[in-house]
Scaffold this active site. Structure first.
Site, mmCIF file in Angstrom:
data_model
loop_
_atom_site.group_PDB
_atom_site.id
_atom_site.type_symbol
_atom_site.label_atom_id
_atom_site.label_comp_id
_atom_site.label_asym_id
_atom_site.label_seq_id
_atom_site.Cartn_x
_atom_site.Cartn_y
_atom_site.Cartn_z
ATOM 1 N N ASP A 29 0.851 -1.190 0.000
ATOM 2 C CA ASP A 29 0.000 0.000 0.000
ATOM 3 C C ASP A 29 0.891 1.247 0.000
ATOM 4 O O ASP A 29 1.882 1.317 0.718
ATOM 5 C CB ASP A 29 -0.916 -0.006 1.236
ATOM 6 C CG ASP A 29 -2.066 0.977 1.088
ATOM 7 O OD1 ASP A 29 -3.225 0.531 0.982
ATOM 8 O OD2 ASP A 29 -1.802 2.213 1.072
ATOM 9 N N HIS A 99 -10.298 -5.428 -3.215
ATOM 10 C CA HIS A 99 -8.973 -5.674 -2.634
ATOM 11 C C HIS A 99 -9.100 -6.061 -1.177
ATOM 12 O O HIS A 99 -9.997 -5.597 -0.476
ATOM 13 C CB HIS A 99 -8.060 -4.456 -2.782
ATOM 14 C CG HIS A 99 -8.660 -3.168 -2.290
ATOM 15 N ND1 HIS A 99 -9.569 -2.441 -3.013
ATOM 16 C CD2 HIS A 99 -8.488 -2.490 -1.129
ATOM 17 C CE1 HIS A 99 -9.920 -1.370 -2.339
ATOM 18 N NE2 HIS A 99 -9.293 -1.369 -1.180
ATOM 19 N N HIS A 101 -6.970 -5.864 2.315
ATOM 20 C CA HIS A 101 -5.809 -5.303 3.016
ATOM 21 C C HIS A 101 -5.244 -6.383 3.935
ATOM 22 O O HIS A 101 -5.992 -7.004 4.708
ATOM 23 C CB HIS A 101 -6.227 -4.116 3.897
ATOM 24 C CG HIS A 101 -6.784 -2.938 3.160
ATOM 25 N ND1 HIS A 101 -6.069 -1.775 2.967
ATOM 26 C CD2 HIS A 101 -7.996 -2.730 2.587
ATOM 27 C CE1 HIS A 101 -6.816 -0.898 2.308
ATOM 28 N NE2 HIS A 101 -7.995 -1.448 2.070
HETATM 29 P P1 5GP Z 1 -9.814 1.292 0.332
HETATM 30 O O1 5GP Z 1 -10.059 2.478 1.209
HETATM 31 O O2 5GP Z 1 -10.450 1.446 -1.041
HETATM 32 O O3 5GP Z 1 -10.152 0.013 0.996
HETATM 33 O O4 5GP Z 1 -8.239 1.232 0.149
HETATM 34 C C1 5GP Z 1 -7.548 1.704 -0.971
HETATM 35 C C2 5GP Z 1 -6.075 1.643 -0.631
HETATM 36 O O5 5GP Z 1 -5.336 1.807 -1.826
HETATM 37 C C3 5GP Z 1 -5.605 2.741 0.339
HETATM 38 O O6 5GP Z 1 -5.042 2.136 1.504
HETATM 39 C C4 5GP Z 1 -4.573 3.528 -0.470
HETATM 40 O O7 5GP Z 1 -3.467 3.947 0.309
HETATM 41 C C5 5GP Z 1 -4.170 2.531 -1.541
HETATM 42 N N1 5GP Z 1 -3.757 3.141 -2.794
HETATM 43 C C6 5GP Z 1 -4.434 4.101 -3.483
HETATM 44 N N2 5GP Z 1 -3.777 4.415 -4.619
HETATM 45 C C7 5GP Z 1 -2.671 3.621 -4.645
HETATM 46 C C8 5GP Z 1 -1.594 3.485 -5.573
HETATM 47 O O8 5GP Z 1 -1.519 4.141 -6.612
HETATM 48 N N3 5GP Z 1 -0.631 2.577 -5.262
HETATM 49 C C9 5GP Z 1 -0.678 1.819 -4.129
HETATM 50 N N4 5GP Z 1 0.338 0.963 -3.925
HETATM 51 N N5 5GP Z 1 -1.674 1.915 -3.229
HETATM 52 C C10 5GP Z 1 -2.659 2.817 -3.481
#
Ligand code: 5GP
Ligand code: ZN
Length: 114
Positions: A29, A99, A101
């Site tokens: 992340d 996704h 985590h």
């Molecule tokens: P969500 O809130 O949708 O469950 O989590 C999305 C995650 O994707 C977040 O923890 C954010 O930091 C990560 N993220 C967003 N854009 C990118 C990116 O371009 N590269 C990586 N490696 N992680 C990302």
């Protein structure tokens, strides 16, 4: 398709990959919330958990198998970890490509009064 994670899969956005096969990729992340913070995603573009169907059963099992393998390889299987899937607005989902985590490497606080 205008999806950050699809771009990571195709390689037009760089990422620090820790696992890849024909169906799944996992990478660090960009804003880690724990010492180990990995995102495990299917290469198939599925927006949210609500869009998963029985057709995806094997793929879902494989996502969890990848999580177990990555936790072992990164040395946090025994110390412990947390798997999280955020769904839609109240769940805090920001990227609409399914996704999981994988968080670990320190005692995690928050949910479940931990
Ligand atoms: P969500 O809130 O949708 O469950 O989590 C999305 C995650 O994707 C977040 O923890 C954010 O930091 C990560 N993220 C967003 N854009 C990118 C990116 O371009 N590269 C990586 N490696 N992680 C990302
Ligand atoms: Zn996508």
């Amino acid at each position: 398709m205008d999806c950050i994670f699809c771009k990571i899969i195709e390689g037009s956005i760089p990422s620090a990959k820790v696992f890849e096969n024909d169906r799944i990729v996992a990478f660090r992340d960009i804003q880690p919330a724990a010492p180990v913070h990995i995102l495990i995603i299917p290469k198939k573009h599925i927006p949210t958990m609500n869009d998963v169907t029985a057709e995806d059963d094997a793929l879902m099992a494989e996502l969890f198998a990848a999580a177990r393998q990555i936790a072992r390889e990164l040395g946090i299987a025994e110390s412990g970890y947390r798997l999280i899937n955020n769904v839609n607005a109240d769940g805090g989902q920001v990227v609409y490509h399914l996704h999981i985590h994988l968080l670990g490497g320190a005692k995690l606080h928050g949910l479940n009064g931990a």
